[in-house]
Design a protein around this motif. Structure first.
Motif, PDB file in Angstrom:
ATOM      1  N   THR A 109       0.824  -1.204   0.000  1.00 24.85           N
ATOM      2  CA  THR A 109       0.000   0.000   0.000  1.00 24.85           C
ATOM      3  C   THR A 109       0.863   1.260   0.000  1.00 24.85           C
ATOM      4  OG1 THR A 109      -1.723  -1.183   1.217  1.00 24.85           O
ATOM      5  CG2 THR A 109      -1.830   1.215   1.216  1.00 24.85           C
ATOM      6  N   GLU A 110       1.918   1.254   0.830  1.00 25.82           N
ATOM      7  CA  GLU A 110       2.816   2.411   0.863  1.00 25.82           C
ATOM      8  C   GLU A 110       3.487   2.621  -0.491  1.00 25.82           C
ATOM      9  OE1 GLU A 110       5.528   1.829   4.045  1.00 25.82           O
ATOM     10  OE2 GLU A 110       4.081   2.317   5.624  1.00 25.82           O
ATOM     11  N   LYS A 111       3.907   1.520  -1.120  1.00 26.51           N
ATOM     12  CA  LYS A 111       4.542   1.634  -2.428  1.00 26.51           C
ATOM     13  C   LYS A 111       3.562   2.187  -3.465  1.00 26.51           C
ATOM     14  CE  LYS A 111       7.168  -1.064  -5.792  1.00 26.51           C
ATOM     15  NZ  LYS A 111       7.710  -2.431  -6.117  1.00 26.51           N
ATOM     16  N   GLU A 112       2.330   1.698  -3.442  1.00 24.54           N
ATOM     17  CA  GLU A 112       1.325   2.179  -4.387  1.00 24.54           C
ATOM     18  C   GLU A 112       1.011   3.657  -4.138  1.00 24.54           C
ATOM     19  OE1 GLU A 112      -1.955  -0.423  -3.884  1.00 24.54           O
ATOM     20  OE2 GLU A 112      -1.051  -2.072  -5.030  1.00 24.54           O
ATOM     21  N   GLU A 171      23.653  21.992 -28.985  1.00 26.68           N
ATOM     22  CA  GLU A 171      22.673  23.054 -28.698  1.00 26.68           C
ATOM     23  C   GLU A 171      21.407  22.439 -28.101  1.00 26.68           C
ATOM     24  OE1 GLU A 171      20.323  26.676 -31.061  1.00 26.68           O
ATOM     25  OE2 GLU A 171      21.848  25.462 -32.093  1.00 26.68           O
ATOM     26  N   GLU A 172      20.750  23.238 -27.272  1.00 23.60           N
ATOM     27  CA  GLU A 172      19.505  22.796 -26.624  1.00 23.60           C
ATOM     28  C   GLU A 172      18.354  23.671 -27.123  1.00 23.60           C
ATOM     29  OE1 GLU A 172      18.543  21.469 -22.130  1.00 23.60           O
ATOM     30  OE2 GLU A 172      18.866  23.633 -22.353  1.00 23.60           O
ATOM     31  N   PHE A 173      17.356  23.049 -27.707  1.00 19.94           N
ATOM     32  CA  PHE A 173      16.194  23.786 -28.187  1.00 19.94           C
ATOM     33  C   PHE A 173      15.118  23.921 -27.107  1.00 19.94           C
ATOM     34  CE2 PHE A 173      17.884  21.726 -32.113  1.00 19.94           C
ATOM     35  CZ  PHE A 173      18.316  22.877 -32.737  1.00 19.94           C
ATOM     36  N   GLN A 174      14.970  22.898 -26.340  1.00 19.36           N
ATOM     37  CA  GLN A 174      13.979  22.930 -25.242  1.00 19.36           C
ATOM     38  C   GLN A 174      14.562  22.198 -24.046  1.00 19.36           C
ATOM     39  OE1 GLN A 174      10.239  20.575 -25.424  1.00 19.36           O
ATOM     40  NE2 GLN A 174       9.185  22.536 -25.161  1.00 19.36           N
ATOM     41  N   LYS A 175      14.504  22.835 -22.911  1.00 21.22           N
ATOM     42  CA  LYS A 175      15.111  22.271 -21.708  1.00 21.22           C
ATOM     43  C   LYS A 175      14.282  21.098 -21.181  1.00 21.22           C
ATOM     44  CE  LYS A 175      17.088  25.171 -19.047  1.00 21.22           C
ATOM     45  NZ  LYS A 175      17.347  26.256 -18.065  1.00 21.22           N
ATOM     46  N   GLY A 176      15.001  20.064 -20.782  1.00 20.47           N
ATOM     47  CA  GLY A 176      14.340  18.905 -20.175  1.00 20.47           C
ATOM     48  C   GLY A 176      14.399  18.966 -18.653  1.00 20.47           C
ATOM     49  N   TYR A 177      13.475  18.258 -18.008  1.00 19.80           N
ATOM     50  CA  TYR A 177      13.397  18.281 -16.535  1.00 19.80           C
ATOM     51  C   TYR A 177      13.184  16.864 -16.002  1.00 19.80           C
ATOM     52  CZ  TYR A 177      13.025  23.355 -16.664  1.00 19.80           C
ATOM     53  OH  TYR A 177      13.275  24.693 -16.863  1.00 19.80           O
ATOM     54  N   MET A 178      13.662  16.693 -14.783  1.00 18.23           N
ATOM     55  CA  MET A 178      13.464  15.425 -14.067  1.00 18.23           C
ATOM     56  C   MET A 178      12.736  15.686 -12.757  1.00 18.23           C
ATOM     57  SD  MET A 178      17.073  13.391 -14.547  1.00 18.23           S
ATOM     58  CE  MET A 178      16.366  11.962 -13.716  1.00 18.23           C
ATOM     59  N   TYR A 179      11.906  14.731 -12.366  1.00 19.33           N
ATOM     60  CA  TYR A 179      11.301  14.769 -11.028  1.00 19.33           C
ATOM     61  C   TYR A 179      11.916  13.630 -10.227  1.00 19.33           C
ATOM     62  CZ  TYR A 179       8.008  14.308  -7.202  1.00 19.33           C
ATOM     63  OH  TYR A 179       7.452  14.202  -5.947  1.00 19.33           O
ATOM     64  N   LYS A 180      12.801  13.997  -9.304  1.00 15.38           N
ATOM     65  CA  LYS A 180      13.580  13.022  -8.529  1.00 15.38           C
ATOM     66  C   LYS A 180      14.396  12.151  -9.488  1.00 15.38           C
ATOM     67  CE  LYS A 180      10.545  13.160  -4.526  1.00 15.38           C
ATOM     68  NZ  LYS A 180       9.692  12.405  -3.583  1.00 15.38           N
ATOM     69  N   GLU A 237       3.843  10.159  -6.922  1.00 15.25           N
ATOM     70  CA  GLU A 237       4.845  10.531  -7.924  1.00 15.25           C
ATOM     71  C   GLU A 237       4.180  10.809  -9.268  1.00 15.25           C
ATOM     72  OE1 GLU A 237       8.970   8.762  -9.895  1.00 15.25           O
ATOM     73  OE2 GLU A 237       8.040   7.809  -8.143  1.00 15.25           O
ATOM     74  N   ILE A 238       3.216   9.974  -9.627  1.00  9.97           N
ATOM     75  CA  ILE A 238       2.503  10.188 -10.895  1.00  9.97           C
ATOM     76  C   ILE A 238       1.758  11.517 -10.876  1.00  9.97           C
ATOM     77  CG2 ILE A 238       0.610   9.334 -12.337  1.00  9.97           C
ATOM     78  CD1 ILE A 238       1.459   6.492 -11.513  1.00  9.97           C
ATOM     79  N   GLY A 239       1.104  11.796  -9.743  1.00  5.64           N
ATOM     80  CA  GLY A 239       0.382  13.068  -9.620  1.00  5.64           C
ATOM     81  C   GLY A 239       1.321  14.268  -9.672  1.00  5.64           C
ATOM     82  N   ALA A 240       2.476  14.146  -8.986  1.00  4.78           N
ATOM     83  CA  ALA A 240       3.445  15.244  -8.979  1.00  4.78           C
ATOM     84  C   ALA A 240       4.013  15.472 -10.373  1.00  4.78           C
ATOM     85  CB  ALA A 240       4.574  14.936  -7.992  1.00  4.78           C
ATOM     86  N   LYS A 241       4.326  14.390 -11.077  1.00  3.90           N
ATOM     87  CA  LYS A 241       4.846  14.526 -12.439  1.00  3.90           C
ATOM     88  C   LYS A 241       3.815  15.174 -13.362  1.00  3.90           C
ATOM     89  CE  LYS A 241       7.120  11.207 -14.364  1.00  3.90           C
ATOM     90  NZ  LYS A 241       7.513   9.870 -14.853  1.00  3.90           N
ATOM     91  N   SER A 242       2.560  14.837 -13.159  1.00  7.12           N
ATOM     92  CA  SER A 242       1.504  15.440 -13.982  1.00  7.12           C
ATOM     93  C   SER A 242       1.434  16.954 -13.768  1.00  7.12           C
ATOM     94  CB  SER A 242       0.157  14.793 -13.646  1.00  7.12           C
ATOM     95  OG  SER A 242      -0.892  15.389 -14.366  1.00  7.12           O
TER      96      SER A 242
END
Length: 215
Positions: free
Chosen positions: A98-101, A193-202, A107-112
């Motif tokens: 349950t904790e893992k889920e 060159e970078e056209f659009q910056k990428g991001y990571m969540y954790k 995490e899915i909500g935060a990424k959204s």
């Protein structure tokens, strides 16, 4: 005149002998009884021994029954302990799952949410890039830049970080190559060159960097 029955002499002798033998045996029995009297409590002692033996047998059966009941009770206790341990293990597995889920859902909500904020960050960066050198010292431009920096800081505190691209070796896990060039100023397979910056969540990629790769 009535005739008298004449007895056989041999029969008369045999009857006499039998009588004498019977009397002798009775006399000897009486003497043995007189000389060796039977104790008054002999019969009682015999009955007592029989009663004691019966009591011992009954006690033995009682002990066997008690032992059998104890064995059954121990078996039931062992079964209950096993059930309790199994239920505890199942509950622990359920709690971890349950904790893992929950963590995955969070995490899915935060990424959204981060994905929805990235276009806003892109617009800030595009707007600041169009500001001239003379306008950069103006109150409006400085206010926009402060809001942008505050937004980046808050996202960084939440675990959102930009992906390093320019000058790094191309990595398909983080970069999305949309153009290739030949340039001696860059090494082989290096992001030019970078056209659009990428991001990571954790530890997961929210958006890949859109880049141009040299050589």
């Amino acid at each position: 005149m009535a005739e008298k029955e004449v007895k056989n002499p041999d029969e008369t002798i045999e009857d006499t002998v039998d009588t004498v033998v019977d009397e002798t045996m009775e006399t000897e029995t009486e003497q043995e009884t007189t000389e060796h009297p039977v104790p008054e409590d002999a019969a009682g002692t015999s009955d007592s021994k029989e009663a004691e033996a019966a009591g011992d047998a009954k006690e033995g059966k009682g002990i066997f029954k008690k032992k059998e009941k104890k064995d059954k009770r121990d078996e039931q206790i062992a079964e209950l302990n096993d059930k309790v341990l199994r239920q505890m293990a199942e509950f622990e597995n359920f709690r971890k799952r349950t904790e893992k889920e929950k963590a995955q859902m969070f995490e899915i909500g935060a990424k959204s949410i981060v994905e929805k904020l990235l276009p806003v960050i892109d617009n800030f960066e595009r707007g600041l890039a169009t500001v001239s050198e003379e306008e950069k010292n103006g109150a409006f431009a400085q206010g926009i830049e402060k809001i942008y920096k505050q937004l980046i800081t808050e996202l960084a505190d939440a675990g959102v970080t930009p992906i390093e691209a320019v000058g790094q070796e191309f990595n398909p896990d983080f970069h999305n190559a949309v153009m290739h060039i030949e340039d001696e100023n860059f090494g082989e397979n290096i992001v030019a060159e970078e056209f659009q910056k990428g991001y990571m969540y954790k530890d997961s990629v929210v958006r890949h960097s859109m880049v141009k790769v040299a050589n």
